[in-house]
Design an enzyme around this catalytic site. Structure first.
Site, mmCIF file in Angstrom:
data_model
loop_
_atom_site.group_PDB
_atom_site.id
_atom_site.type_symbol
_atom_site.label_atom_id
_atom_site.label_comp_id
_atom_site.label_asym_id
_atom_site.label_seq_id
_atom_site.Cartn_x
_atom_site.Cartn_y
_atom_site.Cartn_z
ATOM 1 C CG HIS A 1 -4.559 -8.516 1.542
ATOM 2 N ND1 HIS A 1 -3.935 -7.812 2.545
ATOM 3 C CD2 HIS A 1 -5.848 -8.690 1.955
ATOM 4 C CE1 HIS A 1 -4.802 -7.572 3.530
ATOM 5 N NE2 HIS A 1 -5.971 -8.100 3.201
ATOM 6 C CG HIS B 1 -8.572 -4.387 7.978
ATOM 7 N ND1 HIS B 1 -7.712 -3.791 8.850
ATOM 8 C CD2 HIS B 1 -7.801 -4.953 7.022
ATOM 9 C CE1 HIS B 1 -6.475 -3.984 8.445
ATOM 10 N NE2 HIS B 1 -6.505 -4.681 7.331
ATOM 11 C CG MET C 1 0.925 -0.627 3.218
ATOM 12 S SD MET C 1 -0.170 -1.417 2.039
ATOM 13 C CE MET C 1 0.983 -2.467 1.148
ATOM 14 C CB SER C 2 -1.300 0.606 9.339
ATOM 15 O OG SER C 2 -0.556 -0.401 10.019
ATOM 16 C CG HIS D 1 -5.183 0.670 6.013
ATOM 17 N ND1 HIS D 1 -6.293 -0.079 6.320
ATOM 18 C CD2 HIS D 1 -4.137 0.052 6.606
ATOM 19 C CE1 HIS D 1 -5.931 -1.113 7.053
ATOM 20 N NE2 HIS D 1 -4.627 -1.049 7.258
ATOM 21 C CG ASN E 1 5.208 -10.042 3.475
ATOM 22 O OD1 ASN E 1 4.326 -9.588 4.212
ATOM 23 N ND2 ASN E 1 5.965 -9.277 2.737
ATOM 24 C CB ALA F 1 0.185 -7.620 8.627
ATOM 25 C CB SER G 1 -3.976 -7.459 8.081
ATOM 26 O OG SER G 1 -4.089 -6.220 7.507
ATOM 27 C CE1 TYR H 1 -5.546 -0.296 1.790
ATOM 28 C CE2 TYR H 1 -3.540 -0.040 3.075
ATOM 29 C CZ TYR H 1 -4.703 -0.720 2.806
ATOM 30 O OH TYR H 1 -5.040 -1.825 3.540
ATOM 31 C CD GLU H 2 -9.273 1.323 4.207
ATOM 32 O OE1 GLU H 2 -10.425 0.862 4.187
ATOM 33 O OE2 GLU H 2 -8.625 1.519 5.259
HETATM 34 N N1 HPA Z 1 4.861 -4.230 2.623
HETATM 35 C C1 HPA Z 1 3.976 -3.324 3.100
HETATM 36 N N2 HPA Z 1 3.000 -3.646 3.927
HETATM 37 C C2 HPA Z 1 2.905 -4.921 4.338
HETATM 38 C C3 HPA Z 1 3.791 -5.909 3.884
HETATM 39 C C4 HPA Z 1 4.822 -5.541 2.980
HETATM 40 O O1 HPA Z 1 5.651 -6.363 2.540
HETATM 41 N N3 HPA Z 1 3.422 -7.080 4.464
HETATM 42 C C5 HPA Z 1 2.338 -6.791 5.242
HETATM 43 N N4 HPA Z 1 2.035 -5.482 5.172
#
Ligand code: HPA
Length: 275
Positions: free
Chosen positions: A248, A62, A212-213, A84, A236, A114, A31, A86-87
């Protein structure tokens, strides 16, 4: 069986028909980290829509295309936008491209993402070389009948992130004045960010970052014998560490800001890569 050999072959044949010299490295761009693909020389873009069997991405940030082109003296294949879990994809679809890369003759994978920082010595904007992962909460992409053409039923995951490549990337970072962290990446299914309690639990388990990947892709790449280098952009601090809400857009903003440094690092890594 969703992804039999014929589907991988068809996708690989389509890509082969569009590109020239076989690339040795594929780079999966996480991302907000897609700008590497925009800077390739002599680029050839291939939309996922046009590749037989390829899923389509649905996440903002993406793009959904492969970009073949030259980074320095090397042809690479960059993947702008990944799939992903989750998609809503089957896990076999989430990793479809990895086996296609293998059939194309690609032997090395740079996988980027990310991630939220769990290690409190990290800060947003840091880049982390992934030393290992925790994927216990991820569905296995190798579930089902083993595809013997790609690898063994029970693949070893020790050294999944190549030690030599980690040291090499670390050296490149130092030479370029880019400070790199190292750590363990934990997979979370998403799409919701984690709870503060989940982050505390992941810290106790030994995770330094969460995302998440990546983990399903790395498992599949290791199964078929590809060398892997993983880089997380800490966008973050993970849930509960700071008094702020996660979203996001914030993730994308930080990834974009780090973009320049990230492109420089990965380009330098590709240039110095020894096979
Ligand atoms: N958690 C999960 N996935 C992420 C995060 C997070 O804090 N930041 C970027 N992708």
């Amino acid at each position: 069986m969703h992804n039999d050999m014929e589907k991988y072959r068809k996708a690989a044949d389509h890509i082969k028909s569009k590109i020239g010299e076989t690339p040795q490295i594929a780079v999966i761009l996480g991302s907000g980290l897609g700008s590497l693909a925009d800077e390739l020389e002599q680029p050839i873009e291939i939309d996922y829509h046009d590749i037989p069997g390829f899923p389509r991405t649905t996440v903002a940030g993406h793009a959904g295309k492969l970009v073949y082109g030259k980074s320095g003296n090397r042809y690479i294949l960059a993947m702008k936008g990944r799939f992903h879990y989750y998609e809503g994809y089957e896990i076999s679809q989430v990793v479809f491209h990895i086996r296609v890369f293998r059939l194309l003759g690609i032997s090395s994978l740079i996988v980027t993402n990310a991630a939220g920082g769990i290690n409190t010595s990290f800060k947003p904007g840091d880049l982390m070389l992934i030393t290992d992962h925790i994927g216990l909460f991820a569905p296995s992409p190798l579930r089902g009948k083993n595809q013997d053409e790609f690898g063994t039923r029970f693949p070893d995951m020790c050294g999944a992130y190549d030690k030599g490549l980690i040291e090499f990337a670390d050296r490149i970072g130092r030479n370029s004045g880019i400070e790199l962290k190292k750590g363990v990446y934990a997979f979370a299914q998403g799409p919701m960010f984690e709870t503060p309690a989940e982050i505390r639990a992941l810290r106790i388990l030994g995770a330094d970052a969460v995302g998440m990947s990546t983990v399903p892709e790395v498992i599949t790449a290791r199964h078929c014998g590809m060398k892997v280098l993983g880089i997380s952009c800490i966008t973050n601090m993970a849930a509960g560490i700071l008094e702020q809400k996660l979203d996001h857009m914030g993730v994308m903003d930080v990834a974009k800001k780090v973009g320049r440094v990230f492109v420089q690092l990965v380009s330098d890594i590709i240039a110095g890569w020894e096979f």
